[in-house]
Design an enzyme around this catalytic site. Structure first.
Site, PDB file in Angstrom:
ATOM      1  N   HIS A 163       0.826  -1.211   0.000  1.00 57.39           N
ATOM      2  CA  HIS A 163       0.000   0.000   0.000  1.00 57.39           C
ATOM      3  C   HIS A 163       0.862   1.263   0.000  1.00 57.39           C
ATOM      4  CE1 HIS A 163      -3.389  -2.497   2.031  1.00 57.39           C
ATOM      5  NE2 HIS A 163      -3.774  -2.216   0.797  1.00 57.39           N
ATOM      6  N   CYS A 250      -3.042   0.270   9.603  1.00 58.30           N
ATOM      7  CA  CYS A 250      -4.049  -0.670   9.074  1.00 58.30           C
ATOM      8  C   CYS A 250      -5.070  -1.106  10.109  1.00 58.30           C
ATOM      9  CB  CYS A 250      -3.391  -1.948   8.563  1.00 58.30           C
ATOM     10  SG  CYS A 250      -1.849  -1.739   7.735  1.00 58.30           S
TER      11      CYS A 250
HETATM   12  N1  GLY Z   1      -2.917  -9.020   4.365  1.00 61.84           N
HETATM   13  C1  GLY Z   1      -3.288  -7.688   4.144  1.00 61.84           C
HETATM   14  C2  GLY Z   1      -3.819  -7.499   2.783  1.00 61.84           C
HETATM   15  O1  GLY Z   1      -3.300  -8.118   1.874  1.00 61.84           O
HETATM   16  O2  GLY Z   1      -4.742  -6.782   2.546  1.00 61.84           O
END
Ligand code: GLY
Length: 257
Positions: A163, A250
């Site tokens: 991300h 997150c």
């Molecule tokens: N494991 C976090 C994702 O891939 O969204």
């Protein structure tokens, strides 16, 4: 009156070992240890006077703990995302239900896909990373949805990690922490830049909250850089959650009421 800060969190799922992975190799995940780390994270937020509200557990959804990916929450409105990984789209309904108690809720629809981990909001500018999870349709749609609320959406290219916020986060209103191997500092003109320690490439993810930076304890060299800049760092254990390609931003949706 000082606004109350709320963090929506979601418990670690028993199935977390089946999580989505893009840039990491699969390693065994100790669910009990991951849950204990998540509890420590919630406790750190409470110590910073954040009200932690848990969305109901979703044991069958491996990545549900990474609630950030399900929404963009701004002062004026929330946008429920359409996550890039198919199975993760089942995470959004429960989050939308809780968020609707606090915000007008808008939603992305197909063909747009977007993970909240690709969204970095700084003031009235929303940086959105183009990634395997977030496409140009979503970036255009978010721009159209949030422009009327006074936000400018800027697309950012990055590479080498899951991300945008794996590569860069805001650690103060005018300071960003980034890994220059994954995202160009020139994408953030006008901001002071702190680089991660080169031996800690995954250390660019810090959660700015209540004048502090919640930060993984397994990145001590980058922590020293943050503290050297005068930032108040609160460390949390999260190396077990990191095996699921998660980090500190997150694990919550943070907003004020
Ligand atoms: N494991 C976090 C994702 O891939 O969204």
């Amino acid at each position: 009156m000082t606004p109350e800060l709320i963090a929506l969190t979601r418990p670690v799922s028993a199935s977390i070992a089946e999580c989505e992975l893009t840039h990491l190799s699969r390693a065994p995940i100790d669910v009990v240890r991951a849950a204990a780390q998540h509890s420590a994270y919630e406790a750190a937020l409470r110590l910073l006077r954040v009200s932690v509200i848990q969305v109901g557990a979703a044991p069958e959804l491996p990545d549900a703990v990474f609630i950030e990916d399900t929404a963009i929450v701004l002062d004026e409105v929330a946008v429920i995302t359409r996550p890039g990984a198919d199975i993760r789209r089942r995470e959004t309904d429960a989050v939308a239900e809780v968020l609707s108690e606090y915000r007008t809720v808008l939603a992305l629809d197909a063909p747009a896909t977007l993970d909240g981990g690709d969204v970095l909001t700084m003031g009235r500018t929303i940086y959105v990373g183009r990634s395997g999870r977030t496409n140009d349709e979503a970036i255009a749609r978010v721009g159209a949805m949030l422009g009327p609320y006074g936000y400018r959406v800027v697309a950012v290219d990055f590479a080498g990690c899951l991300h945008l916020k794996s590569a860069v986060t805001a650690v103060a209103y005018d300071v960003v922490l980034l890994n220059p191997a994954w995202v160009r500092a020139s994408a953030f003109p006008g901001y002071e830049i702190i680089h991660v320690d080169p031996s800690e490439p995954h250390a660019a993810n810090g959660l700015r909250v209540a004048g502090a930076v919640v930060f993984p304890e397994h990145f001590p060299l980058t922590r020293t850089r943050l503290e050297g800049r005068g930032l108040h760092v609160v460390t949390v254990p999260c190396d077990e959650l990191a095996k699921a390609e998660g980090a500190v931003t997150c694990c919550c949706l943070l907003f004020s009421v």
